[in-house]
Design an enzyme around this catalytic site. Structure first.
Site: not given
Length: 224
Positions: A39, A43, A115
């Site tokens: 994640e 991002d 993400e």
């Protein structure tokens, strides 16, 4: 849970199924690797891709306008919307307790998984593949992208307007909250010079504030 079906919806086949499973594993599952590290990577990748997308799509926009649009696209609510489009919730690995708390529907869990998927895809195939997939998803989920549509920052717009007209900034007040912890809603009010201009509900304080700001902004613009 047929991951091959999910890959068809996503439009990408993972060479390493273990990487796909890691991206779809919430930390509550407590089985092997979970998706927090992916994640983090995803991002950063999405921030770059969406920033580049907006830079090219709006050549005449100022930096401030581009920043507002990016902030509205690179956030939990926006990514959760894309995750729902892909039906990610149906394929998550989560704990029994999180299942009972309707974790498959939570914006935070869906956004994080999305993400993580983009981060996993980047690790396996690089930036160009992620860019292609993401731009395709943007076209499907957000057919209209401009500063005055879905991504308008009503709080900033209201603040700029009230500072120009009254020399003050709006004040947001939580009037009430209700519902269970995993489905909490907030009733918010916005005041300008101690006068209430709007009330609105939202699934988060930020969402309620944006709704209040939109109503108040339109009232003030209509009164001019």
């Amino acid at each position: 849970m047929d991951l091959k079906e999910f890959e068809k919806v996503l439009g990408y086949h993972f060479k390493k199924e273990s990487l796909l499973k890691e991206a779809l594993t919430h930390k509550s599952a407590k089985k092997g690797a979970h998706n927090e590290r992916l994640e983090f990577l995803g991002d950063a990748v999405l921030d770059l891709i969406i920033g580049e997308f907006l830079y090219k799509k709006f050549p005449n926009s100022r930096e401030g306008e581009l920043s507002k649009m990016r902030a509205s696209m690179v956030n939990e609510k926006a990514f959760a919307k894309v995750a729902r489009h892909l039906h990610i919730g149906e394929f998550l690995y989560i704990s029994a307790s999180e299942e009972q708390n309707e974790g498959r529907k939570k914006d935070s869990i869906l956004s994080n998984a999305f993400e993580a998927l983009m981060g996993a895809m980047y690790l396996e195939s690089g930036l160009e593949i992620v860019r292609k997939i993401m731009l395709g998803l943007l076209e499907e989920v957000y057919p209209k992208i401009d500063l005055n549509s879905l991504f308008y920052d009503h709080k900033t717009a209201l603040q700029e307007l009230t500072q120009a007209q009254f020399g003050v900034t709006p004040e947001y007040i939580v009037l009430d909250s209700f519902g269970p912890d995993h489905q909490k809603e907030f009733l918010m009010s916005v005041q300008i010079n101690k006068q209430e201009y709007a009330r609105a509900n939202g699934k988060s304080k930020k969402e309620a504030q944006q709704s209040c700001a939109k109503i108040a902004f339109n009232k003030l613009k209509g009164a001019k």
